[in-house]
Design a protein around this motif. Structure first.
Motif, PDB file in Angstrom:
ATOM      1  N   PHE A  73      -1.696  -4.651   7.030  1.00  0.00           N
ATOM      2  CA  PHE A  73      -1.396  -4.492   5.510  1.00  0.00           C
ATOM      3  C   PHE A  73      -1.006  -5.725   4.883  1.00  0.00           C
ATOM      4  CE2 PHE A  73       3.177  -4.206   6.761  1.00  0.00           C
ATOM      5  CZ  PHE A  73       2.885  -3.221   7.995  1.00  0.00           C
ATOM      6  N   ARG A  76      -2.857  -5.698   1.641  1.00  0.00           N
ATOM      7  CA  ARG A  76      -2.517  -4.728   0.663  1.00  0.00           C
ATOM      8  C   ARG A  76      -1.573  -5.546  -0.663  1.00  0.00           C
ATOM      9  NH1 ARG A  76      -0.259   0.727   3.552  1.00  0.00           N
ATOM     10  NH2 ARG A  76      -2.106   1.164   4.675  1.00  0.00           N
ATOM     11  N   ARG A  77      -0.792  -6.497  -0.326  1.00  0.00           N
ATOM     12  CA  ARG A  77      -0.229  -7.073  -1.396  1.00  0.00           C
ATOM     13  C   ARG A  77      -1.021  -7.500  -2.571  1.00  0.00           C
ATOM     14  NH1 ARG A  77       3.585 -11.701  -0.048  1.00  0.00           N
ATOM     15  NH2 ARG A  77       3.648 -11.676  -2.330  1.00  0.00           N
ATOM     16  N   PHE A 100      11.340  -0.736  -8.168  1.00  0.00           N
ATOM     17  CA  PHE A 100      11.272  -0.439  -6.762  1.00  0.00           C
ATOM     18  C   PHE A 100       9.969  -0.756  -6.187  1.00  0.00           C
ATOM     19  CE2 PHE A 100       9.450   3.223  -4.144  1.00  0.00           C
ATOM     20  CZ  PHE A 100      10.051   2.956  -2.879  1.00  0.00           C
ATOM     21  N   TYR A 101       8.816  -0.529  -6.910  1.00  0.00           N
ATOM     22  CA  TYR A 101       7.327  -0.832  -6.689  1.00  0.00           C
ATOM     23  C   TYR A 101       7.107  -2.459  -6.313  1.00  0.00           C
ATOM     24  CZ  TYR A 101       6.048   3.852  -6.298  1.00  0.00           C
ATOM     25  OH  TYR A 101       5.909   5.448  -6.235  1.00  0.00           O
ATOM     26  N   ARG A 103       9.457  -4.436  -5.665  1.00  0.00           N
ATOM     27  CA  ARG A 103      10.355  -4.974  -4.768  1.00  0.00           C
ATOM     28  C   ARG A 103       9.422  -4.803  -3.250  1.00  0.00           C
ATOM     29  NH1 ARG A 103      15.719  -3.178  -6.075  1.00  0.00           N
ATOM     30  NH2 ARG A 103      16.615  -4.938  -7.343  1.00  0.00           N
ATOM     31  N   LEU A 104       8.796  -3.655  -3.197  1.00  0.00           N
ATOM     32  CA  LEU A 104       7.752  -3.289  -2.253  1.00  0.00           C
ATOM     33  C   LEU A 104       6.805  -4.151  -1.961  1.00  0.00           C
ATOM     34  CD1 LEU A 104       7.534   0.581  -1.804  1.00  0.00           C
ATOM     35  CD2 LEU A 104       8.937  -0.835  -0.356  1.00  0.00           C
ATOM     36  N   LYS A 105       6.240  -4.845  -2.903  1.00  0.00           N
ATOM     37  CA  LYS A 105       5.274  -5.822  -3.155  1.00  0.00           C
ATOM     38  C   LYS A 105       5.584  -7.051  -2.973  1.00  0.00           C
ATOM     39  CE  LYS A 105       0.928  -3.973  -4.956  1.00  0.00           C
ATOM     40  NZ  LYS A 105      -0.173  -3.934  -6.124  1.00  0.00           N
ATOM     41  N   ARG A 106       6.959  -7.165  -2.978  1.00  0.00           N
ATOM     42  CA  ARG A 106       7.617  -8.905  -3.107  1.00  0.00           C
ATOM     43  C   ARG A 106       7.300  -9.459  -4.010  1.00  0.00           C
ATOM     44  NH1 ARG A 106       5.753  -8.387   2.458  1.00  0.00           N
ATOM     45  NH2 ARG A 106       7.070  -6.721   3.450  1.00  0.00           N
ATOM     46  N   GLN A 144       2.033   0.122 -12.330  1.00  0.00           N
ATOM     47  CA  GLN A 144       2.470  -0.181 -10.993  1.00  0.00           C
ATOM     48  C   GLN A 144       1.243  -0.702 -10.455  1.00  0.00           C
ATOM     49  OE1 GLN A 144       1.350   1.374  -7.964  1.00  0.00           O
ATOM     50  NE2 GLN A 144       0.400   2.864  -9.174  1.00  0.00           N
ATOM     51  N   ILE A 147       0.927  -4.600 -10.708  1.00  0.00           N
ATOM     52  CA  ILE A 147       1.993  -5.584 -10.257  1.00  0.00           C
ATOM     53  C   ILE A 147       1.559  -6.506  -9.462  1.00  0.00           C
ATOM     54  CG2 ILE A 147       3.984  -5.634  -8.835  1.00  0.00           C
ATOM     55  CD1 ILE A 147       4.487  -2.735  -9.513  1.00  0.00           C
TER      56      ILE A 147
ATOM     57  N   THR B   6      14.544  -1.414   0.804  1.00  0.00           N
ATOM     58  CA  THR B   6      14.407  -1.118  -0.584  1.00  0.00           C
ATOM     59  C   THR B   6      13.849   0.497  -0.604  1.00  0.00           C
ATOM     60  OG1 THR B   6      12.870  -2.987  -0.547  1.00  0.00           O
ATOM     61  CG2 THR B   6      12.457  -1.667  -2.360  1.00  0.00           C
ATOM     62  N   SER B  92       0.228   3.244   0.010  1.00  0.00           N
ATOM     63  CA  SER B  92      -0.789   2.384  -0.328  1.00  0.00           C
ATOM     64  C   SER B  92      -0.104   1.018  -0.488  1.00  0.00           C
ATOM     65  CB  SER B  92      -1.632   2.831  -1.371  1.00  0.00           C
ATOM     66  OG  SER B  92      -0.560   2.595  -2.540  1.00  0.00           O
ATOM     67  N   TYR B  93       1.095   0.819  -0.293  1.00  0.00           N
ATOM     68  CA  TYR B  93       2.058  -0.063  -0.403  1.00  0.00           C
ATOM     69  C   TYR B  93       1.899  -0.927   0.897  1.00  0.00           C
ATOM     70  CZ  TYR B  93       2.778  -0.269  -5.282  1.00  0.00           C
ATOM     71  OH  TYR B  93       2.831  -0.402  -6.687  1.00  0.00           O
ATOM     72  N   PRO B  94       2.287  -2.263   0.736  1.00  0.00           N
ATOM     73  CA  PRO B  94       2.383  -3.061   1.954  1.00  0.00           C
ATOM     74  C   PRO B  94       3.863  -2.548   2.708  1.00  0.00           C
ATOM     75  CG  PRO B  94       2.883  -4.467   0.092  1.00  0.00           C
ATOM     76  CD  PRO B  94       2.357  -3.225  -0.171  1.00  0.00           C
ATOM     77  N   VAL B  95       3.835  -1.284   3.152  1.00  0.00           N
ATOM     78  CA  VAL B  95       4.940  -0.986   4.188  1.00  0.00           C
ATOM     79  C   VAL B  95       4.360   0.042   5.071  1.00  0.00           C
ATOM     80  CG1 VAL B  95       7.123  -1.047   2.576  1.00  0.00           C
ATOM     81  CG2 VAL B  95       5.384   0.881   2.375  1.00  0.00           C
TER      82      VAL B  95
END
Lengths: 306, 116
Positions: A73, A76-77, A100-101, A103-106, A144, A147, B6, B92-95
């Motif tokens: 993944f 996916r970023r 939140f989203y 941060r998840l994507k950094r 989102q 982002i 997070t 769908s996020y990079p996690v």
């Protein structure tokens, strides 16, 4: 122009139902592609396959150089996704959700928050998502997905529930991104809207790719007649202009408008006839087949040859 | 690891907003208080020290009640997320999936730890 998404002979089977059958196409950078088809034609399944949420039964998928199904993944970023029925945790505010989203994507949080203003949610960012209307949730979904400058954007029916004004801004944002090299894949039912925006159209029917190409190319393949509408003065009801070649099918619309179906290569010839005859021509309209008609045509064709 | 934290932070914030923290804290506090009052009643006759009774009844209460609350919250966190459709977007996020699960677990662990 390098391909960002490669799909090769992909099949996805749910039990006995084949959701996607032997589909292959490449999407390259900066392309805006419209994916159209019936409900249940396999559009959403294709997007989920590209995201790696489900694995294909057969075939290969490559998104930004990664195989999404293998659990890689990193790519996916650079991927933005807007699901068909987007929903968020009702207890959080719009700003918190966006943070939140991000941060998840950094990605930098401040930049992500600015996106809320872009989609027109700036004033409501401090309110809970639970109080949002359908259109506002859709805007948040869009924010989102945007982002961190995504290189591939997958939008599943993005404009449902948006008001016309935001729809305009939405397409502007898409165009700006596409100019910057982002691949945009969007599915929608608003065909007339896509007509001007999408450079390429992929038509799906029951999991099979029926047609693929730019609208002009599809028009050429489909060979649908162009409609020529004439307003002729002094024509008795039911009467057909005498200069008209017998082979051209025509009919009378309300009152004194004659509609002629012209095959693509005879269009000019017919127009010359109409103007040369010296008839009292009051008005003239040439209507090229639109995406709606093309879509219907390809579906009929697909049904006819199983 | 970043993704886990997070997700955990979001879960805690959500639990605070949804008044899960408040409700479970109040419930446990109320029960503990009533037990201390009731627990001191039988000491006169049997001769057990009041503190022992309170501790025993409190621990049996937590054994019974805490898994119940945990079950309730975590069910909502995962099944609820799936039903609402938020899970689809999250994945769908990079996690990775284990990161989402672990994050949710940590978040709710913190909530429960605070409540007791």
């Amino acid at each position: 122009m390098s391909a960002t998404v490669r799909i090769g002979n992909v099949t996805k089977r749910y039990g006995r139902i084949e959701a996607v059958t032997d589909v292959s196409f490449d999407l390259s950078e900066g392309e805006t592609v419209a994916l159209i088809g019936h409900n249940g034609a396999g559009k959403t399944t294709l997007m989920k396959l590209m995201l790696g949420l489900i694995r294909p039964t057969g075939g290969s998928i490559e998104v930004l150089g990664d195989n999404p199904a293998a659990g890689e993944f990193a790519g996916r970023r650079q991927l933005g996704y807007l699901p068909e029925n987007v929903s968020f945790d009702a207890a959080l505010t719009g700003r918190e959700t966006q943070t939140f989203y991000a941060r998840l994507k950094r990605e930098p949080v401040a930049k992500a928050r600015e996106l809320l203003d872009v989609v027109g949610l700036g004033a409501a960012a401090g309110r809970r998502v639970g109080t949002y209307s359908k259109g506002m949730r859709q805007r948040l979904g869009l924010a989102q997905a945007l982002i961190g400058r995504p290189r591939v954007l997958l939008l599943d029916e993005p404009t449902t529930g948006l008001d016309p004004e935001l729809r305009q801004t939405f397409y502007e944002v898409i165009q700006r991104l596409a100019a910057g090299g982002t691949t945009v894949l969007l599915s929608s039912h608003a065909l007339t809207e896509l007509e001007e925006r999408a450079g390429r159209v992929i038509i799906m029917n029951r999991g099979i790719k029926v047609a693929d190409g730019s609208i002009e190319r599809l028009r050429n393949i489909a060979r649908l007649p162009t409609k020529i509408r004439l307003k002729v003065a002094g024509l008795a009801p039911g009467e057909v202009p005498s200069w008209l070649p017998a082979s051209a099918p025509c009919r009378r619309l309300n009152g004194h408008i004659v509609e002629i179906d012209a095959a693509p290569e005879r269009k000019i010839e017919l127009l010359r006839c109409a103007t040369a005859a010296g008839t009292a021509l009051e008005d003239l309209d040439v209507v090229a087949p639109n995406l709606d008609e093309l879509y219907a045509h390809f579906l009929r064709q697909a049904e006819g040859t199983p | 690891m970043n993704g886990v934290l997070t997700v955990a932070r979001k879960e805690i914030r959500q639990a605070v907003r949804n008044r899960w923290v408040l409700a479970s804290t109040l419930l446990l506090a109320a029960l503990a208080l009533s037990l201390t009052f009731l627990g001191s009643a039988p000491t006169g006759t049997v001769g057990v020290r009041a503190l022992d009774v309170v501790i025993v009844s409190l621990s049996s209460l937590t054994i019974f009640l805490i898994p119940l609350i945990a079950l309730l919250i975590s069910h909502d966190a995962i099944v609820g997320d799936m039903e609402r459709g938020t899970m689809l977007l999250l994945l769908s996020y990079p996690v990775a999936r284990w990161q989402v699960l672990l994050g949710k677990f940590l978040g709710h662990l913190a909530v429960l730890a605070f409540a007791t």
